[in-house]
Design an enzyme around this catalytic site. Structure first.
Site, PDB file in Angstrom:
ATOM      1  N   HIS A  46     -31.675 -22.341 -40.719  1.00  0.00           N
ATOM      2  CA  HIS A  46     -31.366 -22.076 -42.043  1.00  0.00           C
ATOM      3  C   HIS A  46     -30.181 -23.223 -42.065  1.00  0.00           C
ATOM      4  O   HIS A  46     -30.414 -23.701 -43.358  1.00  0.00           O
ATOM      5  CB  HIS A  46     -30.869 -21.277 -42.742  1.00  0.00           C
ATOM      6  CG  HIS A  46     -30.204 -20.767 -43.893  1.00  0.00           C
ATOM      7  ND1 HIS A  46     -30.818 -20.773 -44.675  1.00  0.00           N
ATOM      8  CD2 HIS A  46     -28.820 -20.904 -44.642  1.00  0.00           C
ATOM      9  CE1 HIS A  46     -30.536 -20.891 -46.116  1.00  0.00           C
ATOM     10  NE2 HIS A  46     -29.523 -20.579 -45.573  1.00  0.00           N
ATOM     11  N   GLU A  68     -38.451 -21.338 -41.485  1.00  0.00           N
ATOM     12  CA  GLU A  68     -37.492 -20.877 -41.150  1.00  0.00           C
ATOM     13  C   GLU A  68     -38.092 -19.180 -42.425  1.00  0.00           C
ATOM     14  O   GLU A  68     -37.881 -18.008 -42.392  1.00  0.00           O
ATOM     15  CB  GLU A  68     -36.747 -20.734 -42.463  1.00  0.00           C
ATOM     16  CG  GLU A  68     -35.634 -20.367 -42.735  1.00  0.00           C
ATOM     17  CD  GLU A  68     -34.369 -21.456 -44.083  1.00  0.00           C
ATOM     18  OE1 GLU A  68     -35.012 -22.492 -43.898  1.00  0.00           O
ATOM     19  OE2 GLU A  68     -34.114 -20.575 -44.664  1.00  0.00           O
ATOM     20  N   ASN A 412     -39.245 -31.392  -8.988  1.00  0.00           N
ATOM     21  CA  ASN A 412     -39.810 -31.193  -7.912  1.00  0.00           C
ATOM     22  C   ASN A 412     -39.929 -29.959  -7.426  1.00  0.00           C
ATOM     23  O   ASN A 412     -40.846 -29.750  -6.394  1.00  0.00           O
ATOM     24  CB  ASN A 412     -38.665 -32.196  -7.123  1.00  0.00           C
ATOM     25  CG  ASN A 412     -39.506 -33.625  -6.543  1.00  0.00           C
ATOM     26  OD1 ASN A 412     -40.989 -32.962  -5.412  1.00  0.00           O
ATOM     27  ND2 ASN A 412     -38.713 -34.525  -6.529  1.00  0.00           N
TER      28      ASN A 412
END
Lengths: 678, 158
Positions: A46, A68, A412
């Site tokens: 918001h 929203e 990794n």
């Protein structure tokens, strides 16, 4: 209205909100029933919407607006979250992040938001199957290899095939998605393919091929084809079998993940479905709880201003020193007390200013859960990222630099350390791997540990590759310790080719990680137990600007020797000094250590007050295994010093690594012991 | 030699004394003028590098201009000043015998430097300005602060 002046603030706050949304989304994913997370996300979204609308970033505003709406439905429990909705929201957040980056780089923050907006709207409308079609269409359109891999097997298989797979899995079979690539100059492709099928059929069952069997038989494929395959054999065995057939270039095997939630039926407002695949992540939650507790009210300060504050403060310290001196000379008790009081207060002030530069590593760690989430989807692996010690503080300058190396190490670990769920199961481990990212203080250092419970480093392969690449002389190979072999991963030549990744993969780019960390004054090491996992340990100085040092006096001059290179200080009688090859040496705990006279090497003018003593003060310093004794006139004491550069004018001064300002306002030079030991 | 493009009309210069001559540096290159304070010697640097000082928390290198220009050395006195100049990223203090004037010079009054002026190599000079009876030598700080010599020294040591 000119918005530029608010732009910095907008960017900073947007980043913060996006971070919060991401973090809460991850929490929500693990705990879909928890509305508090949705509320947090809604609040941030918001605010973002409002801010972006005010600043005139229309695309961003419209996208956040749609997001929203969805969040609002979830918040009011009119819509139940599931993994598809999560993906759409995650994707939207990524888009918004991209816009913010664009804005940061001077762009106008515009982007094509039509697709996510459409998706979000369809979620709100409850018309989710349409959304799924769009999603599928997008996936095809974009042809993003990552996306394709993430849904490997799923989209390709029909209900019947899925059912077969499911049943086979219940019988303990491995489900694989095999991609076979033939040599480019392969003449009889169909024949080769036939041989592959023949071999595979002998060890399991081919469920489906892509392209179809007919097309393959008629050579209607390029150089590769894919197979959905069920077998009791190991991935490794299948791979080797196929590779043994001549003219096969490459075999890629991915486990097929069967997810309940990915059943073809639309899943709007079906609760519990996705809940079954989620896991609790108490660690993450704890970390957040701590964060909220420690959060409090903050104010953003420009780092430059902090630098200025620190400089001003050191001015104050200088005056304090002078006042102390004056008070001593004048000897008036009231003055003395006042000055003493002031000294104490300014000491506290100094601590506060220094700690103001410290920020929790959380700032960096926060972005990793999301990265791991995405990556494990891409790689079809299951992994739980545990973050410990996110509240550990580090200097801001270090924080800014440490993100990339950590990202590298985590990738990794996930990519090459953690095995596929199938392999893990076979090794008797839980299917879900664990990567622990831990930070902690110890002494004057911060340690960051990246630990996985994966396959560990295959020493033989590393060594073999290192010999191939000319990093290791084969003659020395046998005498290398495990540790030395592990260190090879950081060697520069090791990183260059992707070919590495089919052996251990640990080598990709680790030299970059090492050099980055060393440039920060830290070090990185690796430890691994075959089959049990690998641990990378990074050691970093608490801050780049403050170090502990021993102050010494040489005639009238003062020098600082960093404590990190000192083994110990000692006083020797002059007759204990021996000569070896015209070089003064001493016997230090049974080792012959050469003496280096700072007075000689720095050509220090002889002071009038100098007296010839029959004892010499020596600082034993080291550089790796080598040692040397620095001869000084006297030790002044140990002190925390603020590191300063000598500036651009004086570069590469011999054996001087920088300067610091002492309490009396004078500059003392910091000795670079490494340069003194040859 | 003359950079007319950037100076139009008048230039404001700080005037300082070195031996028995007057020199000038443009005021926008000068950050401050300091009294002499304790200088920490930096070993193994050229002779004209006197060392470093603590300038409000910033470690600043100091050059003795007399040494730099190979003039005879003199004892520092009450009037000795350090002029802190900044050229690009370099910030350096120059030790001069005295600094006590700020004047405006008409650009027209600046002439190219003669080959040799008071022993100072022409390369260090930007021009000479005649003002009534005074002769002002304008310094070319880029050249004065060139780090070439330090690098050369470094190469020898290395």
């Amino acid at each position: 209205m000119d918005m530029n002046q608010y732009l910095d603030m907008f960017i900073e706050e947007s980043k913060e909100h996006l971070q919060a949304i991401n973090a809460n989304l991850l929490l929500l994913e693990n705990d879909p029933g928890n509305i508090t997370h949705v509320k947090e996300i809604f609040r941030s979204a918001h605010t973002l919407k409002g801010m972006s609308a005010t600043m005139g970033f229309e695309d961003m505003a419209s996208l956040t607006h749609e997001a929203e709406n969805v969040l609002d439905l979830i918040r009011n429990q009119k819509l139940t979250i599931n993994s598809d909705i999560m993906d759409v929201i995650f994707h939207s957040v990524d888009l918004i992040e991209g816009m913010v980056i664009d804005i940061t780089e001077g762009g106008d923050g515009s982007a094509d938001v039509s697709i996510p907006v459409k998706k979000l709207r369809s979620i709100v409308a409850g018309d989710f199957s349409a959304e799924l079609e769009i999603a599928a269409a997008v996936a095809v359109e974009e042809e993003a290899p990552v996306v394709e891999q993430a849904v490997v097997g799923e989209n390709e298989l029909d209900d019947y095939a899925l059912m077969v797979l499911k049943q086979s899995k219940e019988l303990g079979n491995q489900l694989m998605w095999i991609k076979v690539t033939l040599n480019e100059n392969c003449l009889l492709k169909a024949a080769r393919a036939y041989m592959v099928f023949d071999q595979l059929e002998s060890m399991g069952e081919v469920i489906k091929t892509k392209p179809t069997v007919e097309d393959i038989e008629n050579e209607r494929f390029e150089t590769s084809f894919e197979i959905a395959y069920v077998t009791m054999q190991s991935e490794e065995k299948i791979r080797n079998t196929i590779l043994n057939i001549s003219e096969t270039h490459d075999v890629k095997i991915d486990p097929i993940q069967l997810k309940e939630a990915s059943a073809p039926a639309p899943v709007v407002a079906v609760p519990s479905e996705s809940a079954s695949e989620v896991k609790k992540a108490p660690e993450v939650q704890q970390a957040t709880a701590r964060k909220q507790a420690a959060g409090g009210k903050t104010i953003r300060v420009d780092i430059d201003r902090l630098d200025i504050l620190m400089n001003l403060f050191s001015e104050l310290v200088i005056d304090r020193g002078r006042l102390e001196q004056l008070a001593k000379e004048i000897g008036k008790s009231e003055l003395h007390e006042t000055v003493e009081h002031m000294s104490r207060i300014s000491g506290d002030l100094q601590n506060i200013i220094l700690t103001m530069r410290m920020v929790p590593v959380e700032q960096v760690f926060n972005r990793f859960p999301r990265m791991i989430r995405d990556l494990q989807k891409d790689l079809n692996k299951k992994v739980n990222l545990e973050i410990i010690g996110a509240e550990t503080e580090l200097d801001r300058t270090v924080i800014d630099e440490i993100g990339d190396p950590l990202n590298h190490l985590l990738r990794n670990s996930l990519d090459h350390g953690i095995e596929s769920p199938a392999d893990r199961k076979k090794a008797g481990k839980p299917e879900e791997g664990t990567i622990v990212l831990r930070a902690y203080h110890s002494g004057n250092h911060v340690f960051i540990e990246v630990k996985d419970d994966g396959a560990g480093i295959n020493k033989e392969r590393v060594l073999k590759k290192a010999i191939e690449r000319g990093i290791v002389n084969p003659a020395n190979a046998d005498s290398m310790s495990d540790k030395q072999i592990h260190e090879l991963l950081f060697a520069a030549g090791f990183s260059t080719a992707e070919v590495i990744s089919d052996i251990s993969g640990r080598g990709v780019g680790l030299d970059v990680v090492k050099s980055k960390i060393e440039s920060l004054g830290g070090s990185v090491g690796v430890d691994s137990v075959r089959g049990q996992g690998t641990t990378f340990l990074i050691q970093l100085p608490l801050t780049l600007s403050i170090i502990s040092a021993m102050l010494v006096q040489v005639q009238d001059e003062k020098y600082a020797v960093p404590l990190s290179s000192i083994i110990e200080t000692a006083v020797f009688k002059k007759d204990q000094i021996m000569m070896a090859h015209r070089q003064k040496v001493i016997d230090f705990r049974g080792r012959v250590v050469p003496l280096v006279s700072l007075q000689d090497i720095f050509q220090v003018p002889v002071s009038d007050a100098a007296v010839d003593e029959d004892e010499v003060a020596v600082i034993i310093v080291r550089k790796g295994e080598k040692m040397a004794g620095l001869v000084v006139d006297s030790f002044i004491g140990q002190q925390e010093i603020v590191l300063k550069s000598l500036g651009k004018y004086l570069v590469n001064v011999f054996a001087i690594s920088g300067a610091t300002i002492l309490g009396d306002g004078q500059v003392a030079l910091i000795i670079d012991c490494n340069a003194l030991i040859k | 030699m003359l950079e007319h493009k950037e100076i139009v009309g008048e230039v404001k210069v700080i005037v300082f004394r070195l031996k028995d001559e007057e020199y000038g540096v443009e005021v926008n290159q000068v950050k401050s003028i300091e009294k002499l304070e304790h200088i920490t010697r930096v070993p193994r640097t050229p002779k004209f590098v006197k060392g470093v000082i603590n300038l409000r928390g910033v470690v600043t290198p100091i050059i003795d201009l007399r040494n730099r220009f190979e003039l005879e050395e003199s004892v520092y006195s009450e009037s000795t000043r350090i002029i802190i100049v900044a050229v690009g990223e370099l910030e350096v203090g120059l030790i001069v015998d005295a600094a006590n004037d700020v004047i405006d010079i008409a650009v027209d009054a600046i002439e190219p430097p003669p080959e040799v002026v008071g022993g100072v190599e022409a390369a260090y000079l930007r021009g000479v300005a005649k003002l009534d009876k005074r002769l002002l030598i304008l310094l070319n700080l880029d050249k004065v602060l060139s780090t070439e010599e330090i690098k050369q020294l470094d190469a020898i040591e290395g």
